[in-house]
Motif scaffolding. Sequence first.
Motif, PDB file in Angstrom:
ATOM      1  N   ILE A 104       5.090   5.354   2.717  1.00  0.00           N
ATOM      2  CA  ILE A 104       4.540   6.713   2.787  1.00  0.00           C
ATOM      3  C   ILE A 104       5.575   7.716   2.282  1.00  0.00           C
ATOM      4  CG2 ILE A 104       3.385   8.407   4.278  1.00  0.00           C
ATOM      5  CD1 ILE A 104       3.284   6.232   6.467  1.00  0.00           C
ATOM      6  N   CYS A 105       5.115   8.652   1.434  1.00  0.00           N
ATOM      7  CA  CYS A 105       5.996   9.757   1.032  1.00  0.00           C
ATOM      8  C   CYS A 105       5.137  10.974   0.743  1.00  0.00           C
ATOM      9  CB  CYS A 105       6.803   9.377  -0.211  1.00  0.00           C
ATOM     10  SG  CYS A 105       8.028  10.618  -0.638  1.00  0.00           S
ATOM     11  N   GLY A 106       5.480  12.079   1.387  1.00  0.00           N
ATOM     12  CA  GLY A 106       4.696  13.291   1.160  1.00  0.00           C
ATOM     13  C   GLY A 106       5.076  14.383   2.120  1.00  0.00           C
ATOM     14  N   PRO A 107       4.246  15.416   2.205  1.00  0.00           N
ATOM     15  CA  PRO A 107       4.532  16.523   3.122  1.00  0.00           C
ATOM     16  C   PRO A 107       4.533  16.023   4.579  1.00  0.00           C
ATOM     17  CG  PRO A 107       2.667  17.039   1.684  1.00  0.00           C
ATOM     18  CD  PRO A 107       2.993  15.608   1.464  1.00  0.00           C
ATOM     19  N   PRO A 108       5.253  16.745   5.460  1.00  0.00           N
ATOM     20  CA  PRO A 108       5.426  16.301   6.843  1.00  0.00           C
ATOM     21  C   PRO A 108       4.126  15.914   7.547  1.00  0.00           C
ATOM     22  CG  PRO A 108       6.663  18.313   6.456  1.00  0.00           C
ATOM     23  CD  PRO A 108       5.945  18.008   5.190  1.00  0.00           C
ATOM     24  N   ILE A 109       3.118  16.769   7.458  1.00  0.00           N
ATOM     25  CA  ILE A 109       1.887  16.514   8.209  1.00  0.00           C
ATOM     26  C   ILE A 109       1.177  15.275   7.681  1.00  0.00           C
ATOM     27  CG2 ILE A 109       0.561  18.198   6.829  1.00  0.00           C
ATOM     28  CD1 ILE A 109       0.073  17.533  10.571  1.00  0.00           C
ATOM     29  N   MET A 110       1.241  15.116   6.349  1.00  0.00           N
ATOM     30  CA  MET A 110       0.606  13.950   5.718  1.00  0.00           C
ATOM     31  C   MET A 110       1.301  12.650   6.135  1.00  0.00           C
ATOM     32  SD  MET A 110       1.673  12.105   2.835  1.00  0.00           S
ATOM     33  CE  MET A 110       0.990  10.576   2.279  1.00  0.00           C
ATOM     34  N   MET A 111       2.633  12.699   6.232  1.00  0.00           N
ATOM     35  CA  MET A 111       3.383  11.502   6.647  1.00  0.00           C
ATOM     36  C   MET A 111       3.041  11.154   8.087  1.00  0.00           C
ATOM     37  SD  MET A 111       6.496  11.071   4.391  1.00  0.00           S
ATOM     38  CE  MET A 111       7.968  11.482   5.204  1.00  0.00           C
ATOM     39  N   ASP A 145     -13.762  13.175 -10.452  1.00  0.00           N
ATOM     40  CA  ASP A 145     -14.624  12.099  -9.965  1.00  0.00           C
ATOM     41  C   ASP A 145     -13.980  11.299  -8.838  1.00  0.00           C
ATOM     42  OD1 ASP A 145     -12.757  10.836 -11.472  1.00  0.00           O
ATOM     43  OD2 ASP A 145     -14.143   9.987 -12.959  1.00  0.00           O
ATOM     44  N   GLY A 146     -12.845  11.777  -8.356  1.00  0.00           N
ATOM     45  CA  GLY A 146     -12.201  11.104  -7.218  1.00  0.00           C
ATOM     46  C   GLY A 146     -12.694  11.656  -5.901  1.00  0.00           C
ATOM     47  N   HIS A 147     -11.936  11.351  -4.851  1.00  0.00           N
ATOM     48  CA  HIS A 147     -12.296  11.777  -3.503  1.00  0.00           C
ATOM     49  C   HIS A 147     -11.917  13.244  -3.306  1.00  0.00           C
ATOM     50  CE1 HIS A 147     -12.757  11.625   0.831  1.00  0.00           C
ATOM     51  NE2 HIS A 147     -11.496  11.958   1.015  1.00  0.00           N
ATOM     52  N   VAL A 148     -12.729  13.966  -2.552  1.00  0.00           N
ATOM     53  CA  VAL A 148     -12.343  15.325  -2.141  1.00  0.00           C
ATOM     54  C   VAL A 148     -12.125  15.278  -0.638  1.00  0.00           C
ATOM     55  CG1 VAL A 148     -12.997  17.756  -2.051  1.00  0.00           C
ATOM     56  CG2 VAL A 148     -13.666  16.362  -4.020  1.00  0.00           C
ATOM     57  N   GLY A 149     -10.942  15.629  -0.231  1.00  0.00           N
ATOM     58  CA  GLY A 149     -10.573  15.535   1.188  1.00  0.00           C
ATOM     59  C   GLY A 149      -9.091  15.252   1.275  1.00  0.00           C
ATOM     60  N   PHE A 150      -8.691  14.499   2.287  1.00  0.00           N
ATOM     61  CA  PHE A 150      -7.269  14.185   2.414  1.00  0.00           C
ATOM     62  C   PHE A 150      -6.991  12.763   1.950  1.00  0.00           C
ATOM     63  CE2 PHE A 150      -7.845  17.425   5.801  1.00  0.00           C
ATOM     64  CZ  PHE A 150      -7.082  18.406   5.204  1.00  0.00           C
ATOM     65  N   VAL A 151      -5.792  12.561   1.453  1.00  0.00           N
ATOM     66  CA  VAL A 151      -5.417  11.218   0.998  1.00  0.00           C
ATOM     67  C   VAL A 151      -5.445  10.245   2.178  1.00  0.00           C
ATOM     68  CG1 VAL A 151      -2.916  11.591   1.233  1.00  0.00           C
ATOM     69  CG2 VAL A 151      -3.757   9.896  -0.393  1.00  0.00           C
ATOM     70  N   TYR A 175      -3.153   8.393  -3.652  1.00  0.00           N
ATOM     71  CA  TYR A 175      -2.398   9.604  -3.970  1.00  0.00           C
ATOM     72  C   TYR A 175      -3.295  10.834  -3.867  1.00  0.00           C
ATOM     73  CZ  TYR A 175      -0.132  13.108  -7.004  1.00  0.00           C
ATOM     74  OH  TYR A 175       0.379  14.259  -7.517  1.00  0.00           O
ATOM     75  N   GLY A 176      -2.820  11.830  -3.139  1.00  0.00           N
ATOM     76  CA  GLY A 176      -3.586  13.059  -2.993  1.00  0.00           C
ATOM     77  C   GLY A 176      -2.791  14.281  -3.396  1.00  0.00           C
ATOM     78  N   ALA A 177      -3.485  15.234  -4.026  1.00  0.00           N
ATOM     79  CA  ALA A 177      -2.855  16.510  -4.390  1.00  0.00           C
ATOM     80  C   ALA A 177      -3.777  17.643  -3.946  1.00  0.00           C
ATOM     81  CB  ALA A 177      -2.602  16.570  -5.886  1.00  0.00           C
ATOM     82  N   ARG A 178      -3.293  18.894  -4.092  1.00  0.00           N
ATOM     83  CA  ARG A 178      -4.105  20.029  -3.636  1.00  0.00           C
ATOM     84  C   ARG A 178      -5.388  20.177  -4.461  1.00  0.00           C
ATOM     85  NH1 ARG A 178       0.528  24.524  -3.653  1.00  0.00           N
ATOM     86  NH2 ARG A 178       1.032  23.227  -5.448  1.00  0.00           N
ATOM     87  N   THR A 179      -5.198  20.191  -5.797  1.00  0.00           N
ATOM     88  CA  THR A 179      -6.360  20.351  -6.682  1.00  0.00           C
ATOM     89  C   THR A 179      -6.161  19.398  -7.868  1.00  0.00           C
ATOM     90  OG1 THR A 179      -5.416  21.971  -8.221  1.00  0.00           O
ATOM     91  CG2 THR A 179      -6.299  22.848  -6.154  1.00  0.00           C
ATOM     92  N   VAL A 233       0.868  -1.179   0.000  1.00  0.00           N
ATOM     93  CA  VAL A 233       0.000   0.000   0.000  1.00  0.00           C
ATOM     94  C   VAL A 233       0.899   1.221   0.000  1.00  0.00           C
ATOM     95  CG1 VAL A 233      -1.792   1.288   1.209  1.00  0.00           C
ATOM     96  CG2 VAL A 233      -1.810  -1.231   1.261  1.00  0.00           C
ATOM     97  N   ILE A 234       0.835   1.982  -1.090  1.00  0.00           N
ATOM     98  CA  ILE A 234       1.696   3.155  -1.246  1.00  0.00           C
ATOM     99  C   ILE A 234       0.841   4.401  -1.068  1.00  0.00           C
ATOM    100  CG2 ILE A 234       3.190   4.404  -2.861  1.00  0.00           C
ATOM    101  CD1 ILE A 234       3.738   1.600  -4.157  1.00  0.00           C
ATOM    102  N   ILE A 235       1.253   5.245  -0.130  1.00  0.00           N
ATOM    103  CA  ILE A 235       0.474   6.446   0.165  1.00  0.00           C
ATOM    104  C   ILE A 235       1.347   7.649  -0.149  1.00  0.00           C
ATOM    105  CG2 ILE A 235      -0.922   7.620   1.922  1.00  0.00           C
ATOM    106  CD1 ILE A 235      -0.765   4.952   3.536  1.00  0.00           C
ATOM    107  N   ALA A 236       0.901   8.486  -1.094  1.00  0.00           N
ATOM    108  CA  ALA A 236       1.717   9.617  -1.525  1.00  0.00           C
ATOM    109  C   ALA A 236       0.918  10.899  -1.483  1.00  0.00           C
ATOM    110  CB  ALA A 236       2.251   9.388  -2.932  1.00  0.00           C
ATOM    111  N   GLY A 237       1.573  11.965  -1.063  1.00  0.00           N
ATOM    112  CA  GLY A 237       0.919  13.270  -1.025  1.00  0.00           C
ATOM    113  C   GLY A 237       1.714  14.290  -1.812  1.00  0.00           C
ATOM    114  N   GLY A 238       1.061  15.039  -2.693  1.00  0.00           N
ATOM    115  CA  GLY A 238       1.715  16.116  -3.440  1.00  0.00           C
ATOM    116  C   GLY A 238       2.863  15.617  -4.285  1.00  0.00           C
ATOM    117  N   THR A 239       3.998  16.321  -4.203  1.00  0.00           N
ATOM    118  CA  THR A 239       5.150  15.886  -4.989  1.00  0.00           C
ATOM    119  C   THR A 239       5.803  14.646  -4.371  1.00  0.00           C
ATOM    120  OG1 THR A 239       6.385  17.587  -3.841  1.00  0.00           O
ATOM    121  CG2 THR A 239       5.740  18.077  -6.093  1.00  0.00           C
ATOM    122  N   GLY A 240       5.295  14.192  -3.234  1.00  0.00           N
ATOM    123  CA  GLY A 240       5.759  12.936  -2.641  1.00  0.00           C
ATOM    124  C   GLY A 240       5.561  11.751  -3.577  1.00  0.00           C
TER     125      GLY A 240
END
Lengths: 272, 330
Positions: free
Chosen positions: A204-211, A180-186, A143-147, A111-118
């Motif tokens: 896990i790879c992403g911004p500090p708070i997301m990690m 059509d994806g999720h709106v919220g946090f990854v 995978y989650g991004a800002r927009t 299970v790979i969890i990535a946020g932003g440029t992570g």
Amino acid sequence: MSVGNPYVPKVMRIESVVIESPDVKTFVIETGGNFTFRPGQFVIVGVPGYGEAPFAIASSFKERNFFEITVRAIGDVTKALHRLGVGDVVLVRGPYGKGYPLDELERKNLVIIAGGTGLIGVSSLLWYVFEERSKFGDVYLLYGARTPRDIIRKRDIRIWGSKNIRIYLSVDRTDGLPWDGHVGFVTDFIDTLELPIENTCYVICGPPIMMKVSYKKLLGKGIKPNAIYVSLERHMKCGIGKCGRCLLSNGLYVCKDGPVFRCDKLPEREIE
Amino acid sequence: MSIRWFRYLGESISTDLFNILKSLGYEVIAPTKMGNNYVLRAVSSPDEIVTDFVRTTNTPKHFLYPNEVTLIRWFRSNGDVKVEAPLEVKKQAFMFIKPCDANAIRVLDTILLDEPPDPIYSSLRGNSLVIVHDCLRSDELCFCESVNARVPYVYDLWIVPTNGDVYIGVGSSKGQDIINKLKVEPITYQPKIRELGTNRIPKEMLRKLGELYESPKWREISEKCLLCGGCTSVCPSCTCFEVIDDVGTDLRSGSRVRIWTSCVLRSFTLVAGGRIIRKSRDERFKFRYYHKFVFSISRYGFYFCTGCGRCSAQCPVGMNVIEVIKDVCR
């Protein structure tokens, strides 16, 4: 003369540039044909007169003639890189780091969890899974991004999805764009999806708070720190364990011992 | 480690050694007195060398791992970039440095020669010679005996003067080559290495430090620290560096220069987007302690601090390593 001097970069040229999002570009860099690396390793790329910075290699380990870095224009070096175009010269050192412990990840669900440029930090792992799909069980990319505009490496995501990698995308907000994806946090996916637990590794790879949040949520589901891996970002000047900049508060170097760490080998304060 | 010992039979060990080093083409770098300070510098006569002092303001690091070194130079022409790496070759002999400072060279070796070795340090160090003179004077800031740095672990020769006799320990084949040129006789016993009374930090405290990373005491103790980096700049074993790109006035060439930096500085852990990993004063203050006393032990099995006391002597607000560790562990 420069043989064996780790501070001497190789002169390489930009083969093409891909615009990923309003502030992110991918640079395809020509290697001359003998470039090899392990998934999870990084390169240090420099622009003469501006300096150097570490970048995860985002392309597949199968490619010898080029590699890709995906860069957000955020500091001096990255802004200088963004001003370069096809045929321009960059100075490249590396690859550095140990990369992903593939022997620990293979034969398991992933299970790979990535946020932003992570996403860039896990791209080379996803390429490995793509190439060696039979070596893994169920594989998820959350995978989650800002927009929707900030979703990077869209074509890769599509390619990975073709090899039975289950992909879940989220954005913080849609900004009125079709989505059509999720709106919220990854990290919401950790609560809402039926993710595998037994015989499963989490990356896990992403911004500090997301990690931090991802790690806490996974622990909350009863997952042990030794099944969770993080790819860390720290300041670096050398990439070879000399400059001291990436030394963690347990005495490990992100450059030569990482950048991927199993969480039971890290103090919790560094998981960010 | 078995050391071969000799008794010196000549008239003046400093004159004899100086002449041999010079005949071998070394620049002789030795402690000298300058005003009220003791300073390591290139000497042209053995008469300039002093042995009865506490600590020099500079250290072998200033010669083996100097501040402001050019890593690469680059030149642009016709859309291409050429890169070259200047490498200075120098034969430097450190004559009569203290055991603690020889042990600081051991730390530099450990960090900088670890794979892949730093080519600049590797060249200077490989061409260097280390002659230790046993410590004759210490002060209340010294604590080499608390960090197992009383005897040198890295040296070519170790000069031990006792009761009118001068003994010489040999630590390398380069040292043996010099012994062969000196008037000496081999001895079968080891000369007595006298205690300095610098065991000022109980060993069990240093062992406990690892568990106290998150202790609230660090916050209290670090209140006074100005985060100026003076401690790390005088440290004989700190190696952390910054790299800056200099552009020439022609805008077509430049160099990449390494300069010393400090883990107490705010910019030290700055990452992309302005995020700072160690934001608070106490996090930055204690990091040096952990690198010197805890991480070093777990990774390499010895302390990266040699107890020389320079950081305490340098500190503008009088922070003292011995007291800091005792306070945290108390």
